[in-house]
Each structure stands twice: as C-alpha cells, then as structure tokens.
Design an enzyme around this catalytic site. Structure first.
Site, mmCIF file in Angstrom:
data_model
loop_
_atom_site.group_PDB
_atom_site.id
_atom_site.type_symbol
_atom_site.label_atom_id
_atom_site.label_comp_id
_atom_site.label_asym_id
_atom_site.label_seq_id
_atom_site.Cartn_x
_atom_site.Cartn_y
_atom_site.Cartn_z
ATOM 1 N N GLU A 138 8.531 -5.554 -10.290
ATOM 2 C CA GLU A 138 9.098 -4.269 -9.879
ATOM 3 C C GLU A 138 10.486 -4.091 -10.483
ATOM 4 O O GLU A 138 10.860 -2.986 -10.883
ATOM 5 C CB GLU A 138 9.155 -4.200 -8.350
ATOM 6 C CG GLU A 138 9.706 -2.882 -7.842
ATOM 7 C CD GLU A 138 9.930 -2.878 -6.344
ATOM 8 O OE1 GLU A 138 9.558 -3.869 -5.674
ATOM 9 O OE2 GLU A 138 10.485 -1.884 -5.840
ATOM 10 N N HIS A 193 11.830 2.555 -7.103
ATOM 11 C CA HIS A 193 11.041 1.408 -6.649
ATOM 12 C C HIS A 193 9.574 1.609 -7.000
ATOM 13 O O HIS A 193 9.136 2.697 -7.388
ATOM 14 C CB HIS A 193 11.157 1.245 -5.122
ATOM 15 C CG HIS A 193 12.510 0.839 -4.661
ATOM 16 N ND1 HIS A 193 12.825 -0.458 -4.334
ATOM 17 C CD2 HIS A 193 13.640 1.569 -4.499
ATOM 18 C CE1 HIS A 193 14.096 -0.522 -3.977
ATOM 19 N NE2 HIS A 193 14.614 0.694 -4.071
ATOM 20 N N GLU A 275 9.094 5.517 -4.305
ATOM 21 C CA GLU A 275 8.132 4.453 -4.580
ATOM 22 C C GLU A 275 7.104 5.079 -5.523
ATOM 23 O O GLU A 275 6.282 5.902 -5.114
ATOM 24 C CB GLU A 275 7.464 3.979 -3.290
ATOM 25 C CG GLU A 275 8.422 3.408 -2.257
ATOM 26 C CD GLU A 275 8.798 1.950 -2.524
ATOM 27 O OE1 GLU A 275 8.354 1.407 -3.558
ATOM 28 O OE2 GLU A 275 9.532 1.370 -1.706
HETATM 29 ZN ZN ZN Z 1 11.433 -2.009 -4.154
#
Ligand code: ZN
Length: 311
Positions: A138, A193, A275
């Site tokens: 990530e 993210h 995200e």
């Molecule tokens: Zn994250």
C-alpha cells in the site's frame, strides 16, 4: 491477512430501508455517485437488508462489479484535460497530499507502534499498511498515486506539499500528518490509501471526518467543507476510473464518516481520506497494480480537488 489499523473499517449497521436511504442520499450525493446509488436501489433486488451488517455481505454480491456504469449513468463527459487557461486556476491554493503509511514502516515497527494522542483517544503513531497478495505494498501505491496527483495539481497552478515522500525512515505519525496540513494552511488535504479488506469486498470509499471535540481534536469547523470535498472526489473518482463505490462500507455511496482517525480528528483544514480499492481482492488488485489505472485514480482525485477549490 487481517489488517487492523487506520484503514480497518469496523462493521457498521445497515440502515433500515433501501428506499429511505436512496431518498436521503439523493439530497446528499451529487452527480455520478447518485447514479450509482440509484442503480443500486433499483437494479439489485437481491441486495436486501437481511444481512444487517455491511461487513458480512456476500462477497459475490453483483452490485458493484459492473465497471461501465459511469458511462451510462453519467451524462457528463470525461473530466477536462488541463489547458493553457487552466494553468493558473489554482494559483495561491495549497494542497497537502498525505501518502498513507511509509515504505520503511515495516522496518520500524516499534517506532510506529508508539501511541499518540488523537484527541478522542490514543492510537498507533502509524501503521505499515496492507499489500496485495503478490506483495505490492500500500505504501508504494500511495506514493505513486501521490506523485501523479501532484503533477496534475501543479498543472493547475496549485502549491502541493507532501507529508512524506519516502524521504524519512518511518512515519510521520498520524498527529504530525495532520499538523503538516494545518501548518501549511492547506485549502484541501487528501490522504491516499488502499484498503486491506476481505476478498470479494471491492470498490473505493472516501472517509469524511465526523464531528468530534475532545482534547486537541475539534473537527466542527471542517466537517461541512470536508464533506463537500469528499463528495466531489467520490463523484470524480467514479467518472475517472469507472470503479464502483465500496460494496462493503458506505451503503453504496462511496462515503464513510469516521471519528477514530487521528489524521482527520486533528485536522483544522478540510481533509478526507480515500481508500482507492481493496488490495486483498484480486480484481481490485489488478487495478491498483496498473499504472494506467493509478493515473485514472489520480485524475479522479485531482478533479475533485479542483472542483472543490474552484467552488
Ligand atoms: Zn492505509
């Protein structure tokens, strides 16, 4: 891997009735995202409320798997390509990009596990983040998207600052990440993210700050502008990527409000997290590991920010 950290979304109760939800969301969710909501409401009779818990919805739910919905439900053309006249449209605006985690956090677990005060409670300084099953982390992802996003925003004349650029051995801690945006007097902050949820859980979501007022946390002044920022980013992310909003949180809106993230709680300037997808789902991972897709993701985020800053 079960990932527990800032990206972990605890199970959230489903609201009671889809119809009421749709009406409520119609007032809240703009543009293409509303198209998704309506599509969900009318196009998926199997998506009832019986599960009672978004986090345990069947992974095979078809709701969010159609990648082309933006082409049919969105009457707007693809986002604008920057032109000469756009080159200074964000002059004087400051955008802070917060690439989530840090590639070096894996080697500094004791440092990042230190607790910091986020106003409402104490949380780990930072976390390692997740990765795809093939090991694409990530932290690599967030930096790559951040670089692409910076390029796009600079083309619009914005001043762009990073909270980290793989230029430090770990962190920064979540409280410092917030402080960087605050001290920059940023007009907008986006924390990038990708999630570490279960396989079958797909799609993106934007995390908005909830209203908290405890200790150093006082989000009252930023809740409304952050929601505006987040809604714009969610809408433009759908348009740019064709990705669906999360099928496991947010009830199909692509928007989730949280009160447990230090990076949001301690912000005094408009800020959201995004995200971009679920690294633990193979289909989402195929997108997240594609440079072409990451460019679309950066464009979606950029267009949302530009829209917000232009008002
Ligand atoms: Zn994250």
């Amino acid at each position: 891997m079960s990932y527990v950290g800032p990206d972990f979304d605890p199970p959230q109760p489903r609201r009671s009735r889809r119809r009421a939800l749709t009406v409520a969301l119609a007032a809240l969710v703009p543009g293409a995202l509303l198209g998704w909501v309506l599509y969900e409401a009318v196009g998926d009779p199997g998506d009832g409320d019986a599960s009672g818990n978004a986090a345990v919805r069947p992974s095979a739910a078809p709701t969010n798997t159609a990648p082309t919905i933006s082409a049919t439900n969105d009457d707007k053309p693809p986002g604008p390509t920057p032109t000469a006249s756009d080159s200074d449209s964000l002059k004087g605006k400051v955008v802070v990009i917060d690439p989530g985690h840090n590639p070096n956090n894996f080697q500094h677990t004791s440092e990042i596990n230190r607790k910091v005060n986020i106003g409402t409670n104490w949380k780990e300084c930072d976390t390692t983040g997740t990765s795809t099953n093939d090991g694409y982390t990530e932290a690599e992802f967030t930096l790559d998207v951040a670089h692409r996003l910076r390029t796009l925003l600079r083309q619009q004349g914005a001043t762009v600052k990073f909270t980290q650029d793989n230029d430090r051995s770990w962190g920064p801690c979540v409280d410092e990440r917030a402080e960087i945006g605050n001290k920059a007097h940023a007009d907008a902050v986006v924390s990038i993210h990708a999630d570490g949820a279960s396989a079958g859980q797909r799609g993106f979501h934007v995390i908005l700050p909830g209203k908290v007022n405890a200790g150093a946390a006082n989000t009252g002044p930023i809740v409304t502008p952050s929601r505006d920022l987040g809604e714009r980013i969610a809408g433009s992310f759908v348009r740019a990527t064709g990705s669906a909003p999360s099928n496991y949180v947010g009830d199909g809106t692509g928007l989730v409000t949280r009160e447990d993230l230090g990076g949001l709680n301690l912000s005094t300037v408009p800020k959201v997290f995004i995200e971009c997808g679920n690294m633990r789902d193979s289909k989402d991972a195929a997108l997240l590991t594609s440079g072409a897709w990451r460019q679309k993701a950066a464009r979606g985020i950029s267009e949302g920010i530009v829209s917000f800053l232009r008002g």
